[in-house]
Enzyme design. Structure first.
Site, PDB file in Angstrom:
ATOM      1  N   ARG A  59      28.376  15.767   6.984  1.00  0.00           N
ATOM      2  CA  ARG A  59      28.218  16.872   6.079  1.00  0.00           C
ATOM      3  C   ARG A  59      27.113  16.730   5.122  1.00  0.00           C
ATOM      4  O   ARG A  59      26.553  15.413   4.912  1.00  0.00           O
ATOM      5  CB  ARG A  59      29.726  16.889   5.139  1.00  0.00           C
ATOM      6  CG  ARG A  59      30.862  17.097   6.299  1.00  0.00           C
ATOM      7  CD  ARG A  59      31.974  17.367   5.262  1.00  0.00           C
ATOM      8  NE  ARG A  59      33.104  17.289   6.010  1.00  0.00           N
ATOM      9  CZ  ARG A  59      33.816  16.558   6.480  1.00  0.00           C
ATOM     10  NH1 ARG A  59      33.669  15.385   6.376  1.00  0.00           N
ATOM     11  NH2 ARG A  59      35.034  16.929   7.055  1.00  0.00           N
TER      12      ARG A  59
ATOM     13  N   HIS B 298      36.820  15.490  11.025  1.00  0.00           N
ATOM     14  CA  HIS B 298      37.748  16.588  10.813  1.00  0.00           C
ATOM     15  C   HIS B 298      39.107  15.941  11.236  1.00  0.00           C
ATOM     16  O   HIS B 298      39.406  15.158  12.031  1.00  0.00           O
ATOM     17  CB  HIS B 298      37.651  17.507  12.142  1.00  0.00           C
ATOM     18  CG  HIS B 298      36.438  18.437  12.066  1.00  0.00           C
ATOM     19  ND1 HIS B 298      35.752  19.168  13.002  1.00  0.00           N
ATOM     20  CD2 HIS B 298      35.635  18.666  10.965  1.00  0.00           C
ATOM     21  CE1 HIS B 298      34.872  19.812  12.786  1.00  0.00           C
ATOM     22  NE2 HIS B 298      34.562  19.864  11.377  1.00  0.00           N
TER      23      HIS B 298
ATOM     24  N   LYS C 281      35.607  13.639   3.201  1.00  0.00           N
ATOM     25  CA  LYS C 281      36.436  14.366   2.281  1.00  0.00           C
ATOM     26  C   LYS C 281      37.858  13.666   2.330  1.00  0.00           C
ATOM     27  O   LYS C 281      38.179  13.076   3.081  1.00  0.00           O
ATOM     28  CB  LYS C 281      36.712  15.817   3.052  1.00  0.00           C
ATOM     29  CG  LYS C 281      35.864  16.903   2.997  1.00  0.00           C
ATOM     30  CD  LYS C 281      36.128  18.154   3.600  1.00  0.00           C
ATOM     31  CE  LYS C 281      35.194  19.263   3.402  1.00  0.00           C
ATOM     32  NZ  LYS C 281      35.697  20.585   3.859  1.00  0.00           N
TER      33      LYS C 281
ATOM     34  N   TYR D 153      34.082  24.672  18.631  1.00  0.00           N
ATOM     35  CA  TYR D 153      32.888  24.396  19.634  1.00  0.00           C
ATOM     36  C   TYR D 153      33.308  24.367  21.156  1.00  0.00           C
ATOM     37  O   TYR D 153      32.541  24.322  21.781  1.00  0.00           O
ATOM     38  CB  TYR D 153      32.252  22.862  19.210  1.00  0.00           C
ATOM     39  CG  TYR D 153      31.744  22.910  17.695  1.00  0.00           C
ATOM     40  CD1 TYR D 153      30.618  23.579  17.493  1.00  0.00           C
ATOM     41  CD2 TYR D 153      32.674  22.078  16.822  1.00  0.00           C
ATOM     42  CE1 TYR D 153      30.061  23.407  16.180  1.00  0.00           C
ATOM     43  CE2 TYR D 153      32.341  21.929  15.547  1.00  0.00           C
ATOM     44  CZ  TYR D 153      31.119  22.673  15.042  1.00  0.00           C
ATOM     45  OH  TYR D 153      30.579  22.388  13.816  1.00  0.00           O
TER      46      TYR D 153
ATOM     47  N   HIS E 151      24.108  22.578   7.495  1.00  0.00           N
ATOM     48  CA  HIS E 151      25.270  23.041   8.220  1.00  0.00           C
ATOM     49  C   HIS E 151      24.889  23.377   9.494  1.00  0.00           C
ATOM     50  O   HIS E 151      25.704  23.122  10.625  1.00  0.00           O
ATOM     51  CB  HIS E 151      26.180  24.162   7.434  1.00  0.00           C
ATOM     52  CG  HIS E 151      27.521  23.898   7.818  1.00  0.00           C
ATOM     53  ND1 HIS E 151      28.406  22.716   7.365  1.00  0.00           N
ATOM     54  CD2 HIS E 151      28.376  24.588   8.449  1.00  0.00           C
ATOM     55  CE1 HIS E 151      29.645  22.979   8.071  1.00  0.00           C
ATOM     56  NE2 HIS E 151      29.686  24.107   8.366  1.00  0.00           N
TER      57      HIS E 151
ATOM     58  N   ARG F 263      24.426  20.412  11.519  1.00  0.00           N
ATOM     59  CA  ARG F 263      25.589  19.858  11.816  1.00  0.00           C
ATOM     60  C   ARG F 263      26.521  20.407  13.029  1.00  0.00           C
ATOM     61  O   ARG F 263      26.799  19.662  13.758  1.00  0.00           O
ATOM     62  CB  ARG F 263      26.467  19.755  10.657  1.00  0.00           C
ATOM     63  CG  ARG F 263      27.865  19.230  10.766  1.00  0.00           C
ATOM     64  CD  ARG F 263      28.706  19.262   9.561  1.00  0.00           C
ATOM     65  NE  ARG F 263      30.038  19.204   9.392  1.00  0.00           N
ATOM     66  CZ  ARG F 263      30.811  18.054   9.516  1.00  0.00           C
ATOM     67  NH1 ARG F 263      30.326  16.893   9.775  1.00  0.00           N
ATOM     68  NH2 ARG F 263      32.067  17.950   9.473  1.00  0.00           N
TER      69      ARG F 263
END
Length: 326
Positions: A165, A296, A189, A305, A270, A273
């Site tokens: 990120r 994730h 995160k 994806y 992004h 990424r």
């Protein structure tokens, strides 16, 4: 129309308490907290105009707010995000016994199809990498221009090699560029750590950039301890955070895109990424591995994806099946 009593906490105070909870209990980062603050401030202003507050707002008022967002031209994804913020807030107020019921519990969000991410081709990324490399090796560049070009090339190589990120990338510590490091520890995160492998190109780019920063440090030995050269960050700056901002990197990246013959609107951190994930899957990587690399928590986030995998499977059947038309 009900009015809050004088002893009722203000929306601003409740927002502060809610954000403190997110930071303390869920490890929410600054960007997440800022997004919640913006969304809830807008919601509070709407309630204020209607003579309500977080404490006494009813379900119909919340529906009116969602309708107002739609009238203002908000995309369904943005409306869904605002609704999510409202749901989290009212669950918090319920748990804290500030409210006795949750007015957002029965609300349904806008139906939305999940759009496919914009993805650069492998050739596009190669063009950007080559152009960034050329800029970093320009013979007529001043020391400061060369250092900036090396930084951009390093950022690009590391981003495409790791799929970090942008907030994780710009806040990498200087220690991430250890000599011969095969992996870096990334704090993502929720303050969760994960190991991400580096390839040879990204390691070399970091080594070259670090050597240039050390040379700049030697040329400026009189600097104060708190200067950029003495920073703990790999990509330092004089800003409040102490490291390069997401916005600054995004601007540099768009300038590089134009210099590479690409449209600036198609390129962002992004998007790179996305390119990292899509190119891995296109070349046969397992979806679970890509999930881990991207950080994730839920596999469903990575499944956006799968269109890449589907296209690859179609081409395999078309090209390799014995009964496929020739």
């Amino acid at each position: 129309m009900r009015k809050s009593s004088a002893s009722t906490p203000s929306d601003a105070k409740l927002t502060g308490l809610f954000l403190d909870m997110l930071a303390a209990e869920q490890g929410a980062g600054p960007n997440t907290l800022d997004a919640y603050r913006r969304d809830l401030t807008d919601f509070s202003e709407f309630l204020g105009r209607a003579g309500h507050s977080f404490v006494d707002a009813e379900t119909q008022t919340l529906r009116d707010y969602l309708g107002d967002l739609d009238a203002r031209g908000f995309k369904s994804s943005s409306v869904a995000r605002r609704l999510s913020a409202m749901r989290h807030l009212f669950r918090f107020l319920l748990n804290e016994r500030i409210r006795t019921e949750d007015p957002a519990a029965i609300l349904s969000g806008p139906k939305r199809g999940r759009g496919l991410p914009k993805v650069l081709s492998i050739a596009d990324v190669d063009r950007m990498l080559r152009r960034a490399k050329e800029m970093s090796e320009a013979a007529n560049a001043s020391p400061s221009q060369r250092l900036r070009a090396l930084r951009l090339y390093c950022l690009l190589e590391v981003l495409y090699a790791t799929g970090l990120r942008v907030s994780e990338l710009v806040s990498l510590p200087r220690s991430a560029a250890k000599r011969d490091a095969r992996m870096i520890v990334v704090r993502g995160k929720g303050d969760k750590e994960r190991l991400v492998p580096l390839n040879e190109a990204s390691r070399q780019a970091m080594a070259d950039y670090l050597a240039a920063t050390e040379a700049a440090k030697e040329n400026n030995k009189g600097e104060k301890k708190g200067s950029v050269a003495a920073s703990k960050w790999l990509f330092p700056s004089f800003g409040e955070s102490g490291h390069l901002t997401r916005q600054h990197f995004a601007r540099d990246l768009k300038e590089l895109a134009v210099a590479s013959g690409l449209q600036a609107r198609l390129v962002s951190p992004h998007v790179l990424r996305h390119a990292f994930a899509s190119h891995l899957l296109h070349n046969g990587a397992d979806l679970r591995i890509v999930q881990t690399l991207l950080g994730h928590t839920d596999i469903s986030t990575t499944q956006i994806y799968t269109h890449v995998v589907e296209e690859r499977l179609k081409s395999l059947v078309r090209d390799l099946h014995p009964l496929a038309e020739k």
